[in-house]
Design a protein around this motif. Structure first.
Motif, PDB file in Angstrom:
ATOM      1  N   PRO A  42      11.011   1.025 111.108  1.00  0.00           N
ATOM      2  CA  PRO A  42      10.561  -0.370 111.124  1.00  0.00           C
ATOM      3  C   PRO A  42      11.036  -1.096 112.379  1.00  0.00           C
ATOM      4  O   PRO A  42      11.855  -0.560 113.142  1.00  0.00           O
ATOM      5  CB  PRO A  42      11.215  -0.957 109.866  1.00  0.00           C
ATOM      6  N   ASN A  43      10.553  -2.291 112.583  1.00  0.00           N
ATOM      7  CA  ASN A  43      11.021  -3.089 113.715  1.00  0.00           C
ATOM      8  C   ASN A  43      12.530  -3.265 113.629  1.00  0.00           C
ATOM      9  O   ASN A  43      13.066  -3.507 112.558  1.00  0.00           O
ATOM     10  CB  ASN A  43      10.355  -4.471 113.708  1.00  0.00           C
ATOM     11  N   GLY A  44      13.179  -3.108 114.749  1.00  0.00           N
ATOM     12  CA  GLY A  44      14.628  -3.277 114.785  1.00  0.00           C
ATOM     13  C   GLY A  44      15.406  -2.020 114.430  1.00  0.00           C
ATOM     14  O   GLY A  44      16.633  -2.021 114.396  1.00  0.00           O
ATOM     15  N   ALA A  45      14.699  -0.906 114.174  1.00  0.00           N
ATOM     16  CA  ALA A  45      15.364   0.334 113.741  1.00  0.00           C
ATOM     17  C   ALA A  45      16.192   0.974 114.851  1.00  0.00           C
ATOM     18  O   ALA A  45      17.150   1.697 114.581  1.00  0.00           O
ATOM     19  CB  ALA A  45      14.322   1.334 113.256  1.00  0.00           C
ATOM     20  N   GLY A  46      15.811   0.720 116.095  1.00  0.00           N
ATOM     21  CA  GLY A  46      16.519   1.344 117.214  1.00  0.00           C
ATOM     22  C   GLY A  46      15.624   2.260 118.039  1.00  0.00           C
ATOM     23  O   GLY A  46      16.099   2.950 118.942  1.00  0.00           O
ATOM     24  N   LYS A  47      14.327   2.265 117.740  1.00  0.00           N
ATOM     25  CA  LYS A  47      13.404   3.172 118.434  1.00  0.00           C
ATOM     26  C   LYS A  47      13.382   2.907 119.941  1.00  0.00           C
ATOM     27  O   LYS A  47      13.528   3.829 120.732  1.00  0.00           O
ATOM     28  CB  LYS A  47      11.971   3.021 117.884  1.00  0.00           C
ATOM     29  N   SER A  48      13.196   1.631 120.316  1.00  0.00           N
ATOM     30  CA  SER A  48      13.122   1.338 121.748  1.00  0.00           C
ATOM     31  C   SER A  48      14.446   1.625 122.436  1.00  0.00           C
ATOM     32  O   SER A  48      14.467   2.109 123.573  1.00  0.00           O
ATOM     33  CB  SER A  48      12.736  -0.124 121.983  1.00  0.00           C
ATOM     34  N   SER A  49      15.540   1.338 121.746  1.00  0.00           N
ATOM     35  CA  SER A  49      16.851   1.638 122.338  1.00  0.00           C
ATOM     36  C   SER A  49      16.952   3.126 122.651  1.00  0.00           C
ATOM     37  O   SER A  49      17.417   3.521 123.725  1.00  0.00           O
ATOM     38  CB  SER A  49      17.980   1.230 121.384  1.00  0.00           C
ATOM     39  N   VAL A  84      25.420  -5.738 117.875  1.00  0.00           N
ATOM     40  CA  VAL A  84      24.435  -4.948 117.115  1.00  0.00           C
ATOM     41  C   VAL A  84      24.584  -3.468 117.475  1.00  0.00           C
ATOM     42  O   VAL A  84      24.517  -3.101 118.646  1.00  0.00           O
ATOM     43  CB  VAL A  84      22.983  -5.388 117.440  1.00  0.00           C
ATOM     44  N   ALA A 107      22.843  -0.411 117.677  1.00  0.00           N
ATOM     45  CA  ALA A 107      21.427  -0.018 117.677  1.00  0.00           C
ATOM     46  C   ALA A 107      21.237   1.478 117.468  1.00  0.00           C
ATOM     47  O   ALA A 107      20.198   1.910 116.967  1.00  0.00           O
ATOM     48  CB  ALA A 107      20.768  -0.445 118.982  1.00  0.00           C
ATOM     49  N   ASN A 112      26.163  -8.105 121.867  1.00  0.00           N
ATOM     50  CA  ASN A 112      26.188  -9.048 120.748  1.00  0.00           C
ATOM     51  C   ASN A 112      26.700  -8.416 119.449  1.00  0.00           C
ATOM     52  O   ASN A 112      26.671  -9.024 118.389  1.00  0.00           O
ATOM     53  CB  ASN A 112      24.789  -9.633 120.512  1.00  0.00           C
ATOM     54  N   TYR A 157      25.244  -3.058 121.369  1.00  0.00           N
ATOM     55  CA  TYR A 157      24.977  -4.077 122.389  1.00  0.00           C
ATOM     56  C   TYR A 157      26.115  -5.096 122.431  1.00  0.00           C
ATOM     57  O   TYR A 157      26.922  -5.187 121.505  1.00  0.00           O
ATOM     58  CB  TYR A 157      23.640  -4.773 122.112  1.00  0.00           C
ATOM     59  N   ARG A 176      14.430   4.010 125.506  1.00  0.00           N
ATOM     60  CA  ARG A 176      14.890   3.539 126.822  1.00  0.00           C
ATOM     61  C   ARG A 176      16.049   4.385 127.328  1.00  0.00           C
ATOM     62  O   ARG A 176      16.195   4.620 128.528  1.00  0.00           O
ATOM     63  CB  ARG A 176      15.290   2.057 126.752  1.00  0.00           C
TER      64      ARG A 176
HETATM   65  P1  ADP Z   1      12.885  -1.018 117.561  1.00  0.00           P
HETATM   66  O1  ADP Z   1      12.352  -0.517 118.853  1.00  0.00           O
HETATM   67  O2  ADP Z   1      12.929   0.051 116.502  1.00  0.00           O
HETATM   68  O3  ADP Z   1      12.204  -2.258 117.084  1.00  0.00           O
HETATM   69  P2  ADP Z   1      15.214  -1.824 119.097  1.00  0.00           P
HETATM   70  O4  ADP Z   1      15.839  -0.626 119.711  1.00  0.00           O
HETATM   71  O5  ADP Z   1      14.368  -2.697 119.952  1.00  0.00           O
HETATM   72  O6  ADP Z   1      14.419  -1.394 117.769  1.00  0.00           O
HETATM   73  O7  ADP Z   1      16.353  -2.743 118.478  1.00  0.00           O
HETATM   74  C1  ADP Z   1      17.391  -2.240 117.655  1.00  0.00           C
HETATM   75  C2  ADP Z   1      18.368  -3.367 117.378  1.00  0.00           C
HETATM   76  O8  ADP Z   1      19.055  -3.701 118.580  1.00  0.00           O
HETATM   77  C3  ADP Z   1      17.718  -4.642 116.900  1.00  0.00           C
HETATM   78  O9  ADP Z   1      18.598  -5.259 115.987  1.00  0.00           O
HETATM   79  C4  ADP Z   1      17.594  -5.457 118.156  1.00  0.00           C
HETATM   80  O10 ADP Z   1      17.608  -6.855 117.868  1.00  0.00           O
HETATM   81  C5  ADP Z   1      18.831  -5.062 118.917  1.00  0.00           C
HETATM   82  N1  ADP Z   1      18.650  -5.100 120.377  1.00  0.00           N
HETATM   83  C6  ADP Z   1      17.709  -4.446 121.102  1.00  0.00           C
HETATM   84  N2  ADP Z   1      17.868  -4.659 122.416  1.00  0.00           N
HETATM   85  C7  ADP Z   1      18.941  -5.483 122.545  1.00  0.00           C
HETATM   86  C8  ADP Z   1      19.628  -6.054 123.663  1.00  0.00           C
HETATM   87  N3  ADP Z   1      19.244  -5.825 124.910  1.00  0.00           N
HETATM   88  N4  ADP Z   1      20.704  -6.847 123.397  1.00  0.00           N
HETATM   89  C9  ADP Z   1      21.093  -7.058 122.134  1.00  0.00           C
HETATM   90  N5  ADP Z   1      20.509  -6.540 121.035  1.00  0.00           N
HETATM   91  C10 ADP Z   1      19.440  -5.756 121.224  1.00  0.00           C
END
Ligand code: ADP
Length: 289
Positions: free
Chosen positions: A36-43, A16, A18, A14, A12, A46
């Protein structure tokens, strides 16, 4: 049909990272994506759902190139996001009917049948005239599934679907998902180990954007068979044990910590060998990231 993810990377703005070189092949049936939360699952979810772009890598769904043929993907995708927003002042039947029109089911008779079938399948038939604002969390999630199924999807993605559901609702929801799994790819993204243990014959564990394990829950458990040891210790000893042993979990039982350690042989006389479970697998893989 198979979903193939090759060398997927995403950093991303910032900084990170992901997703780090993610490679996965996912077959029909229920696939658990655990982390765990923040692992990259949603990334990852999506990206597969065409809602965001990776930096590098490829994804294919059968013959479809997911990253370039987005419209084709959307036609066969059912996506249930973490928070499924609903219009509170409209009833389930009306909204589902409306969404069916948007999906292109314009024939009134056909639409009526589809809507009825889905309301019954998701066990919302009795509540079909009720406004969605009055639905419980579980009912909303089941409505989310009903709308995701409108398109007769080949790929269904559900992101953290059981968070906030009570045990009975969770069961109902998971049973519904497992029925779908037979001739569809269903990806269940979750941080709840039990969701995966109960339903998925194939899974991946991810942490810090990396795939730490891919395979069946049973194989993962067998891999650490004979290597998990348990001991009841005092609170004061916990930090010491953590620095000297590979402690994969600690939890309070009747006010005192019980630790699980991963080791090839008995760490000391106070440790008893235990049958590992998926939670032990999960914690041992997460720690390795
Ligand atoms: P999970 O779904 O497993 O909780 P995410 O995919 O949401 O994980 O997030 C993975 C990492 O990427 C985290 O550190 C999160 O803070 C960061 N992150 C997710 N979306 C964004 C974004 N749009 N911009 C910057 N950092 C992001």
């Amino acid at each position: 049909m198979q979903l193939t993810i090759t060398n997927l990377n995403k950093t991303y703005a910032n900084g990170v990272q992901a997703l780090k070189d993610v490679n996965l092949t996912i077959e029909q049936g229920m696939f658990g994506l655990l982390g765990p939360n923040g692992a990259g699952k949603s990334s990852l979810m999506r990206t597969i759902s065409t809602l965001q772009e990776p930096d590098t890598g490829e994804i294919s769904l059968g013959d479809i190139n997911v990253l370039t043929q987005k419209e084709e993907v959307r036609k066969v995708l059912g996506y249930l996001p973490q928070e499924f927003g609903v219009y509170p002042k409209i009833d389930a039947e009306t909204l589902l009917d409306h969404l069916a029109v948007l999906k292109g089911i314009t024939n009134r008779k056909e639409r009526k049948e589809v809507v009825e079938t889905l309301l019954q399948k998701t066990n919302l038939w009795q509540a079909r005239k009720k406004n969605l604002g009055g639905y419980s969390g579980g009912m909303k999630q089941r409505f989310g599934i009903a709308q995701a199924l409108l398109a007769n999807p080949k790929l269904i993605i559900v992101d953290e679907p059981t968070a906030g559901l009570d045990p009975a609702e969770r069961n109902r929801f998971l049973n519904l998902l497992s029925e779908l799994g037979e001739n569809t790819i269903v990806i269940l993204s979750t941080h709840i180990v039990d969701d995966v243990k109960e339903l998925c014959k194939d899974m991946a564990i991810i942490n810090r954007g990396q795939v730490m394990y891919k395979g069946s829950p049973d194989d993962a458990i067998n891999e650490i068979g004979g290597k998990v040891w348990k001991k009841r210790i005092t609170k004061a000893e916990l930090e010491d044990y953590k620095s000297n042993f590979n402690v994969i979990s600690d939890r309070m039982v009747a006010g005192e910590p019980v630790i699980h350690i991963l080791a090839d042989s008995q760490p000391d006389g106070g440790f008893a060998s235990i049958e590992p479970n998926l939670e032990d697998v999960y914690f041992s893989k997460i720690l390795a990231a």
